[in-house]
Structures are given as structure tokens and as C-alpha cells.
Scaffold this motif. Sequence first.
Motif, PDB file in Angstrom:
ATOM      1  N   HIS A  88       0.831  -1.210   0.000  1.00 31.59           N
ATOM      2  CA  HIS A  88       0.000   0.000   0.000  1.00 31.59           C
ATOM      3  C   HIS A  88       0.863   1.257   0.000  1.00 31.59           C
ATOM      4  CE1 HIS A  88      -3.332   2.689   0.856  1.00 31.59           C
ATOM      5  NE2 HIS A  88      -2.653   3.175   1.881  1.00 31.59           N
ATOM      6  N   LEU A  89       1.891   1.288   0.842  1.00 29.20           N
ATOM      7  CA  LEU A  89       2.764   2.462   0.930  1.00 29.20           C
ATOM      8  C   LEU A  89       3.511   2.708  -0.373  1.00 29.20           C
ATOM      9  CD1 LEU A  89       4.257   2.019   4.524  1.00 29.20           C
ATOM     10  CD2 LEU A  89       2.526   3.669   3.783  1.00 29.20           C
ATOM     11  N   ASN A  90       3.901   1.624  -1.071  1.00 24.03           N
ATOM     12  CA  ASN A  90       4.653   1.747  -2.320  1.00 24.03           C
ATOM     13  C   ASN A  90       3.759   1.743  -3.556  1.00 24.03           C
ATOM     14  OD1 ASN A  90       7.553   1.686  -1.485  1.00 24.03           O
ATOM     15  ND2 ASN A  90       6.900  -0.220  -0.529  1.00 24.03           N
ATOM     16  N   GLN A 139      12.684  -5.144  -7.139  1.00 20.31           N
ATOM     17  CA  GLN A 139      12.550  -6.460  -6.517  1.00 20.31           C
ATOM     18  C   GLN A 139      12.829  -6.397  -5.022  1.00 20.31           C
ATOM     19  OE1 GLN A 139      13.573  -9.737  -9.966  1.00 20.31           O
ATOM     20  NE2 GLN A 139      15.252  -8.990  -8.750  1.00 20.31           N
ATOM     21  N   ALA A 140      13.898  -5.687  -4.668  1.00 22.92           N
ATOM     22  CA  ALA A 140      14.292  -5.602  -3.259  1.00 22.92           C
ATOM     23  C   ALA A 140      13.217  -4.912  -2.421  1.00 22.92           C
ATOM     24  CB  ALA A 140      15.618  -4.849  -3.126  1.00 22.92           C
ATOM     25  N   GLU A 141      12.594  -3.871  -2.990  1.00 22.43           N
ATOM     26  CA  GLU A 141      11.605  -3.105  -2.226  1.00 22.43           C
ATOM     27  C   GLU A 141      10.253  -3.805  -2.158  1.00 22.43           C
ATOM     28  OE1 GLU A 141      11.227   0.983  -3.157  1.00 22.43           O
ATOM     29  OE2 GLU A 141      13.373   1.410  -2.932  1.00 22.43           O
ATOM     30  N   PHE A 159       6.941   3.198  -9.339  1.00 22.11           N
ATOM     31  CA  PHE A 159       8.211   3.071  -8.627  1.00 22.11           C
ATOM     32  C   PHE A 159       9.260   4.016  -9.230  1.00 22.11           C
ATOM     33  CE2 PHE A 159      12.412   1.051  -9.077  1.00 22.11           C
ATOM     34  CZ  PHE A 159      12.831   1.057  -7.753  1.00 22.11           C
ATOM     35  N   LEU A 160       9.336   4.068 -10.557  1.00 20.49           N
ATOM     36  CA  LEU A 160      10.318   4.932 -11.215  1.00 20.49           C
ATOM     37  C   LEU A 160      10.009   6.403 -10.976  1.00 20.49           C
ATOM     38  CD1 LEU A 160      10.798   3.036 -14.610  1.00 20.49           C
ATOM     39  CD2 LEU A 160      12.355   3.077 -12.654  1.00 20.49           C
TER      40      LEU A 160
END
Length: 407
Positions: A76-78, A140-142, A163-164
Motif C-alpha cells: 500500500h505504501l509503495n 525487486q528488493a523493495e 516506482f520509477l
Amino acid sequence: MKATYQLKTPSEKESLIMLSVYIGGERLRYSTAKSIKVKDWNKETNLPKEIKGNTDIRVFLSDLKNEIERYSINAHLNQITPTKDRLKAHLDIYLKKATPAKETTLLDYIKEYKEKNPENLQPSTIQSYTTLELHLNTFQAETGIILYPRDITTDFNQDFKKFLLDCNLQNNTITKYVRKLKVIMKWLELVKKINVPSDYRHFKTSENLQTIVYLTQSEVIQLYNHNSKLEYLNRTKDLFLFGVFTGLRFSDLIRLTPDNIKADTLILQTTQKTQSYASIPLNSFAKAILAKYDNNLPKISNQKANVYLKQVCKEAGINDTVTLTEVKGADRVETTYPKHEVISMHDSRRSHIVLSLELGVQTETLMKLTTHKDYSSFARYVEIAEATKKREMLKWENLSPLKAVNE
């Protein structure tokens, strides 16, 4: 996203504990890899009974539920859309389950594509794919997701672009990476014969038009006549101006040798970007620069050249303002700069095209000289040149009204 536990085989003496999660209208049934005696299972709470010997498994199941809750909050945050496949991939990582050895990740395929196509990819293009890898790796990491070709869906595209944007990238930069990703997916489908989601074909890759930065005729002469006290600035200036007078890309400028000079003509068997043959007549300005260096133009990296060019243009007084527009998501930010702060080596080629059109060089001829194959990318230069001609003709309005001859 509610998680519950169930026994896989409640009618037997011992059963595997299954996790059940409803997510996005779908149900994920996931093996916890933990077993329990059926008599030790509480049918009302769907958890192990609070008895001696069940403590470890109760803690494990509680931690697993907490991890699912953390995944939901982070998604949700991301602004990541949770899906059944994504949660499963996240749980695989959390529980350290082995990834099937036969399945190759998306990042592995990108590396393979770069390694198998070195002759068809320019260094700058390879660098773009490498940067795409870095962004995908961070994604991937996030998100806790390991990406496979099957994951490149419309949902992924939306999440990756968000994300970008959070990485402070402009829309045009994001579009560049999406295009590279589409190339990879097409290669996987057509060359590797891998069954991939067809969603990628519909990923939008439209760009926002950027301001074309170029030098006017008077600015070119102003820079040409300027002599810096620093020789490395003069060399950079000459290299830039040679690009203005010939229309060559920087990648071709630094590859030039005396063998490319044939009388009054510059010959390139293949240009670096388009792999096209180029034959360019040399004007007196270009020939003067070549004579200064015995047909061996200065060699310098693009990065350093861009820094030095800004310095020498500032010295030469190239101070007219340029307004650049940055687009990030739905936000447009316009900022005005002195031209010397935003000039780059690639603007030599842009200057050549605009000035050639203003001087009357035919569009078809100029496209052949500059190895442009697509008119759509060339049309904006034509518009700029036409606008300049219109402004020049409006100078007639400054004349006093002419009196009739017979008055």
C-alpha cells in the motif's frame, strides 16, 4: 487481506498446515511446510491447541501472519497492487524456499540479451539496459518479488512506472526504460520462444516533446570567434563546432581519422548509431578546424566534453534563455536557464539541422546527409526553421509605411 490456516487432510492422524489468503478476489492456498497431529489442532480457532509441544509451531504461524500483514502495508505504501502470484513469490523468499532451477529470472534474460547482441547494440544502449537492470533489481528488493517473464503484465507495468516516478525520474526517462523492457519481452517471445503475457505489446511508450536546444547563426559565429585562455576549452569548442558544421553525432566525431577525409568530403562507411553510410561535403569552416589539427580532431569523453562546453559557451557569452519542461507523472515544471547552462555536445547536431534548414537546404537532402530515416523525428526541426523564417519576415513590419510613387 485476511489469512487463515486449514488442515490439508483433517481426516488423517497427521496433516500438513495450509495457509489460505483472499487477495484481489482470488484465493491463495499455500503450504506452510509444517505438519501437526490432527488431535492437537483446534477446529474452532483453526490454530494449534495451546498445549505443551505446540509452542514453536504457534509462534511460526503467528510470525507468518505478521509477515503477510507487513507485505500488505508495504504494498500500500509503495502503491504496489498485491496479487496472488506476487504474495506467493514474497512468501517463497520469506520462507527461503528454493526457486526452481530451470526457471530463469527476467534479470538473467536481460544479461543474456546484452551478451548475445554486442555487435547490434551501441555502448550507450547497453548502458541503458544495465541501468534498467539496476532499477528492476531495486524494485525487486523493495517489493520482495523475484521477477520472471510471466510477471510482466499490465499490473506490473503500472507498479514499475509508479516506482520509477518515486525515484524522481521524468516521464521521458521512464518511457525509455519501458521501451527497453518491451524489446526484451519481444525477444523472449519471438527468439527464445517463451510463452510470455501479451500485455507488454500494449505498454504505452509515448514521449513528451522536449525543447530543442540549438545555437543561432549569430551564436555559432560568436563561439567560433571566441578564443579561451584554456586550451582544453578551445579543443572542446572546435569539436562542438565541427559537429555544427557537419551534423555528425558525437559518437562519430570521436571516431574520425585522417582516412575519413577525402579531398573536400567527409566519408563514414557506417555511422555509429544507424550503421548508415555517410558522405558529407565540407564547408570552409569545417575545413579550417580540420587544418588546425592536421585532420586529427581532439579526442575527449562525452561527459568531460559536456562540462567543458558549458564553460566555454559561458566565456563566449552564449546567454540567451531557454525554457525546459520537466514532466513527472501529471506534474509539469517549467524552468528557464541561460543557454550555456543546458548546452550539450549533442546540440551541435541539432544546431546543424536547424541552421541548414534556415539557410535553405532541402529537407530530403538534409535527411540523407544526417542519415535520418524517419521524417517524424525530423519534423520538429522543420517547424523551428519555419518559425524563424516567419519571425525574420515580420521585420518588414518595422519599416515606415511606403508612400505611393505618384504622390
